[in-house]
Design a protein around this motif. Sequence first.
Motif, short mmCIF file in Angstrom:
data_model
loop_
_atom_site.label_atom_id
_atom_site.label_comp_id
_atom_site.label_asym_id
_atom_site.label_seq_id
_atom_site.Cartn_x
_atom_site.Cartn_y
_atom_site.Cartn_z
N ALA A 251 -1.97 9.75 106.25
CA ALA A 251 -0.90 9.25 105.37
C ALA A 251 0.27 10.24 105.33
O ALA A 251 1.44 9.85 105.42
CB ALA A 251 -1.45 8.99 103.98
N LEU A 252 -0.06 11.51 105.21
CA LEU A 252 0.99 12.54 105.17
C LEU A 252 1.74 12.60 106.51
O LEU A 252 2.96 12.84 106.52
CB LEU A 252 0.37 13.90 104.84
CG LEU A 252 -0.24 14.03 103.44
CD1 LEU A 252 -0.93 15.38 103.29
CD2 LEU A 252 0.84 13.87 102.37
N TYR A 256 3.84 9.31 103.96
CA TYR A 256 3.46 8.59 102.75
C TYR A 256 2.77 9.52 101.76
O TYR A 256 2.36 10.63 102.10
CB TYR A 256 2.53 7.42 103.09
CG TYR A 256 3.19 6.32 103.89
CD1 TYR A 256 4.05 5.41 103.29
CD2 TYR A 256 2.97 6.20 105.25
CE1 TYR A 256 4.66 4.40 104.01
CE2 TYR A 256 3.57 5.20 106.00
CZ TYR A 256 4.42 4.30 105.36
OH TYR A 256 5.03 3.31 106.10
N GLU A 257 2.62 9.03 100.55
CA GLU A 257 1.90 9.77 99.52
C GLU A 257 0.41 9.81 99.86
O GLU A 257 -0.10 8.89 100.51
CB GLU A 257 2.09 9.12 98.14
CG GLU A 257 3.52 9.17 97.63
CD GLU A 257 3.97 10.60 97.34
OE1 GLU A 257 3.14 11.40 96.87
OE2 GLU A 257 5.15 10.90 97.60
N ILE A 262 -5.47 4.83 101.57
CA ILE A 262 -6.18 3.54 101.60
C ILE A 262 -5.64 2.62 102.68
O ILE A 262 -6.29 1.65 103.06
CB ILE A 262 -6.11 2.83 100.23
CG1 ILE A 262 -4.66 2.57 99.83
CG2 ILE A 262 -6.84 3.64 99.17
CD1 ILE A 262 -4.52 1.73 98.58
N LEU A 263 -4.44 2.91 103.20
CA LEU A 263 -3.90 2.12 104.31
C LEU A 263 -4.80 2.17 105.53
O LEU A 263 -4.77 1.27 106.38
CB LEU A 263 -2.51 2.62 104.69
CG LEU A 263 -1.37 2.35 103.70
CD1 LEU A 263 -0.11 3.08 104.13
CD2 LEU A 263 -1.13 0.85 103.60
N PHE A 264 -5.62 3.20 105.62
CA PHE A 264 -6.51 3.36 106.77
C PHE A 264 -7.97 3.09 106.41
O PHE A 264 -8.71 2.50 107.21
CB PHE A 264 -6.37 4.77 107.35
CG PHE A 264 -4.94 5.16 107.60
CD1 PHE A 264 -4.25 4.65 108.69
CD2 PHE A 264 -4.27 6.00 106.72
CE1 PHE A 264 -2.93 5.00 108.92
CE2 PHE A 264 -2.95 6.35 106.94
CZ PHE A 264 -2.27 5.84 108.04
#
Length: 398
Positions: A251-252, A256-257, A262-264
């Motif tokens: 995410a980083l 992203y924050e 959770i996107l993954f």
Amino acid sequence: MTNHTDLKSGNSGRSLPEAALSDGARSRWGLLRWFISSATLNVPQAASPVAFSLLALSLTGDSSRGAALILAMTLAQVLGAVPITRLGRTFPAARFLQILIVIRTIALILMAALAAHEVPFIWLFVFAALAGSVNGAAFGYLRSILNSLASSTSLPRALGISATLNEVTFVLAPVAASGLGTISPVFAILALALLGAVPVFLVPHIQSVHGENVRAAKTSVLTPAIALWLMCGAAGGATVAAIEIGAVALALEFGYEPALAILFTVPLCLASVTGGILISIYNRSLARRTVVLLLLLMAVGATLAAFQLSLTATIIGAVMIGCVLAPLGTYYSLILDTLVTPDKRPEAFALLRTSNAVGVIFASGVLTAFSISAALGVVAALMFVVAMVVGIASLRGS
């Protein structure tokens, strides 16, 4: 071959309502109890990363000590799987499983009690290790019981359903731990420990296991044929763990924050649930060439995640990994059935669960030593090697 559950005669080992059921109804009721036991058995293990981190944060102000507790639990599982499983050879499978779960539950309750009294943190490692030491053996005995509850023809479907429920557990348990932890981290551990004790009351008591299509007994469970599938289990565990543990880093990397990890993880879990549903519908063991293709698909998914070409491509990689988890896990479990005698099945299944834990430890190590891209690249390379080894073994008829 019988299609109904082979249970003890009389009321021994089962409740009065169960004793009054017909053979067919008793078989369905026993299988339902096994599914619930299988799903709840994993609750403490699934919830512990969040629960332990919250506990460590409240006690020391450093959540990383929660990861150290998880490491202690996982290492104890690896070390305890085989010797503890062998201790239970003279016990009925369900009875020994109950003993193991009681030990784990008591260890977690004592852990929570000590934390509530703010004892030195080092003592929490002792009870985390004690709780983890029985996990592999408990899974082995629970899985061996399934052979007496489902016929050979329905076993793939049962394992597919179990895999689906297992993924649901690993999605919901951390959420429950997080919610309960906002009330009190100690309360969260107590609640999850008690939920993990459900199999003590529900696990069906059986007399024997199916022995069809079993090869000659070996002096050692760890034969080359079994080692091949344990290697696959470890590589798959490492691949999944690399995505789940490295989700925050991913995410980083995309700007992203951390919360958007959770996107993954969510697509991976949803894909895994879908894979479990599909294998339940298919209800047959996979062909060896299909297994090789699925291993390659997992390797390609890890490669996509490693390259990080785009957010979409990385999520697709996670989905590719998730969708093959249940079919591969079901195949490993079914093939181990044919490679050991019934009395060795608990140990073989405990080793299968332990191989997954070894994969998690490996993934944690490479993520600590390398960047997220390099770590995923290492895991992808490992999966390609494993796929080639299985392909070569298949050509040789192994």
